[in-house]
Enzyme design. Sequence first.
Site, PDB file in Angstrom:
ATOM      1  N   TRP A  34      39.099 -29.431 -19.061  1.00 41.92           N
ATOM      2  CA  TRP A  34      40.279 -30.301 -19.023  1.00 41.92           C
ATOM      3  C   TRP A  34      41.010 -30.199 -20.356  1.00 41.92           C
ATOM      4  O   TRP A  34      40.417 -29.860 -21.378  1.00 41.92           O
ATOM      5  CB  TRP A  34      39.902 -31.748 -18.713  1.00 41.92           C
ATOM      6  CG  TRP A  34      38.995 -32.434 -19.706  1.00 41.92           C
ATOM      7  CD1 TRP A  34      37.629 -32.531 -19.633  1.00 41.92           C
ATOM      8  CD2 TRP A  34      39.370 -33.134 -20.901  1.00 41.92           C
ATOM      9  NE1 TRP A  34      37.146 -33.234 -20.708  1.00 41.92           N
ATOM     10  CE2 TRP A  34      38.183 -33.623 -21.507  1.00 41.92           C
ATOM     11  CE3 TRP A  34      40.589 -33.413 -21.526  1.00 41.92           C
ATOM     12  CZ2 TRP A  34      38.181 -34.370 -22.702  1.00 41.92           C
ATOM     13  CZ3 TRP A  34      40.588 -34.141 -22.711  1.00 41.92           C
ATOM     14  CH2 TRP A  34      39.412 -34.608 -23.286  1.00 41.92           C
ATOM     15  N   GLU A  48      26.072 -38.691 -30.364  1.00 41.85           N
ATOM     16  CA  GLU A  48      26.686 -38.299 -29.096  1.00 41.85           C
ATOM     17  C   GLU A  48      26.381 -39.337 -28.027  1.00 41.85           C
ATOM     18  O   GLU A  48      27.228 -39.660 -27.201  1.00 41.85           O
ATOM     19  CB  GLU A  48      26.206 -36.909 -28.647  1.00 41.85           C
ATOM     20  CG  GLU A  48      26.635 -35.773 -29.569  1.00 41.85           C
ATOM     21  CD  GLU A  48      28.134 -35.484 -29.545  1.00 41.85           C
ATOM     22  OE1 GLU A  48      28.943 -36.425 -29.591  1.00 41.85           O
ATOM     23  OE2 GLU A  48      28.509 -34.310 -29.501  1.00 41.85           O
ATOM     24  N   THR A  87      28.526 -42.463 -28.740  1.00 43.32           N
ATOM     25  CA  THR A  87      29.925 -42.308 -28.321  1.00 43.32           C
ATOM     26  C   THR A  87      30.030 -42.275 -26.800  1.00 43.32           C
ATOM     27  O   THR A  87      30.984 -42.795 -26.237  1.00 43.32           O
ATOM     28  CB  THR A  87      30.549 -41.022 -28.893  1.00 43.32           C
ATOM     29  OG1 THR A  87      29.632 -39.949 -28.754  1.00 43.32           O
ATOM     30  CG2 THR A  87      30.882 -41.182 -30.359  1.00 43.32           C
ATOM     31  N   ASP A 135      32.085 -35.899 -21.579  1.00 43.29           N
ATOM     32  CA  ASP A 135      31.924 -34.826 -22.579  1.00 43.29           C
ATOM     33  C   ASP A 135      30.814 -35.173 -23.558  1.00 43.29           C
ATOM     34  O   ASP A 135      29.967 -34.343 -23.886  1.00 43.29           O
ATOM     35  CB  ASP A 135      33.208 -34.697 -23.421  1.00 43.29           C
ATOM     36  CG  ASP A 135      34.086 -33.543 -22.979  1.00 43.29           C
ATOM     37  OD1 ASP A 135      33.910 -33.060 -21.848  1.00 43.29           O
ATOM     38  OD2 ASP A 135      34.949 -33.140 -23.786  1.00 43.29           O
ATOM     39  N   GLU A 136      30.852 -36.402 -24.040  1.00 47.38           N
ATOM     40  CA  GLU A 136      29.856 -36.835 -25.030  1.00 47.38           C
ATOM     41  C   GLU A 136      28.456 -36.735 -24.427  1.00 47.38           C
ATOM     42  O   GLU A 136      27.501 -36.356 -25.092  1.00 47.38           O
ATOM     43  CB  GLU A 136      30.115 -38.276 -25.491  1.00 47.38           C
ATOM     44  CG  GLU A 136      31.523 -38.563 -26.005  1.00 47.38           C
ATOM     45  CD  GLU A 136      31.877 -37.904 -27.341  1.00 47.38           C
ATOM     46  OE1 GLU A 136      31.121 -37.041 -27.795  1.00 47.38           O
ATOM     47  OE2 GLU A 136      32.929 -38.250 -27.911  1.00 47.38           O
TER      48      GLU A 136
END
Length: 407
Positions: free
Chosen positions: A100, A234, A237, A266-267
């Site tokens: 994306w 990660e 988040t 994504d994280e």
Amino acid sequence: MALMFGLPLILSPQSASFLGSVEARGGWYPNGLMGGNSSQQFPRHIRNSTTRKPCCVSQKAANPKASPWLPYEKAEVIKSLEDWFENNIITLLKPVEQAWQPHDFLPNPASDGFYEQVKELRERVQELPDEYFVVLVGDLITEEALPTYATMVNSAEGIRDITTSSSEPWARWTRGWTAEENRHGDLLNKYLFLSGRVDMKYVEKTIHYLIRSGADSMSKNDAYRGIVYTSFQERATHISHANTARLAKQHGDTKLAQICGTISADEKRHEVAYVMMMSKLFEVDPNYSILSFADMMRMRISMPGQFMYDGHDENLFTHFSAVAQRLGVYTTKDYADIVEHLVDKWKIEKLTGLSSEASEAQDFLCQLAPKIRKLDERAQARGRYRHGDVPVLFPFKWIFSREVKLW
Ligand SMILES: *[C@@H]1O[C@H](CO)[C@@H](O)[C@H](O)[C@H]1NC(C)=O
Ligand SMILES: *[C@@H]1O[C@H](CO)[C@@H](O)[C@H](O)[C@H]1NC(C)=O
Ligand SMILES: *[C@@H]1O[C@H](CO)[C@@H](O)[C@H](O)[C@H]1NC(C)=O
Ligand SMILES: [Fe+2]
Ligand SMILES: [Fe+2]
């Protein structure tokens, strides 16, 4: 990485002393790293601490035996995992053609409907309260300090990208990871810009200050510690963006919910990668891995955004974290849950044949999450989240100095 939270403010230094040196949380600066007149460059609370010795009141407190550099044989361990890394980690990056881009979620400036789409966006965000924007801006700013995090990863002995275009697998991973992360700040920044709800000049200034200030992961250029740190961040988040998504949805902005949810996913993928890397290190080198994990947790994971400053508020990070805690976007309970999650993923309880020092670390780690939860519950029961029960309002420059309740 990016959001990168520390333990929120809740625990008083005294009550949290079991976590290790409180000094470790201070914002020291390696002398000479900054160049120029450092007393002009940093907010006072950071400036003040430049007088402290660079690396490591905290290292001593946490693990006197720790070397500030990765021992040579540990670099060899990492080197031996090259093929594994190639086959298991690199594959977790999304091919660019399938990835994306921020454009997919934003009004299209080349379309006739652009102004209409912007108008709709601005109507949607009217339902979101100011306090939500404080948290979203804090998240954005932390994402935007990505140059710092890329530098951080590339300072870690054993995994750094030696030529900035190295074909070694960890170097390719780090560049791919950075490129994916780069979209997070980009997307949130554009959305917030179009929303008209935040004072962009202050947001941008805060980003400028933060990148100048850097961050301190406490990982001492050691890849093991760096990977522990990044696994933690990660996940932090992932949780935080998932919560801003949830709140956006509650307030009726489904588009923003989709944006925060996409970033959160994504994280998560990045978390999986870093957790796997560390799992592999636990497999081949449990003694040093567990010491690294325990050492990082004793110092407490601090948020790379901890030095944030808008030119006015000396305690901006504290204030932002308070609002994030109050809204349930990132809390002490989340911190404890992350600890527990990692202890579980890395099968800490089940490790055997450890050195005595590593066994001590094992005990510490297995007890840590329950301990943090207990302290948190006690603090809540006493109604002592820092300043007692009296609500404290704070005017954030990010939102045109409108006041938001801190606690
Ligand atoms: C650094 O900046 C401070 C504050 O503006 C000033 O007082 C000091 O003289 C400067 N020091 C140097 C070495 O330029
Ligand atoms: C520096 O820290 C000391 C002790 O914490 C404090 O008394 C002093 O006011 C601080 N100075 C500045 C310039 O913030
Ligand atoms: C961990 O350390 C202990 C004690 O030094 C040692 O016996 C053991 O073999 C080490 N484990 C591994 C996997 O190296
Ligand atoms: Fe991330
Ligand atoms: Fe991110």
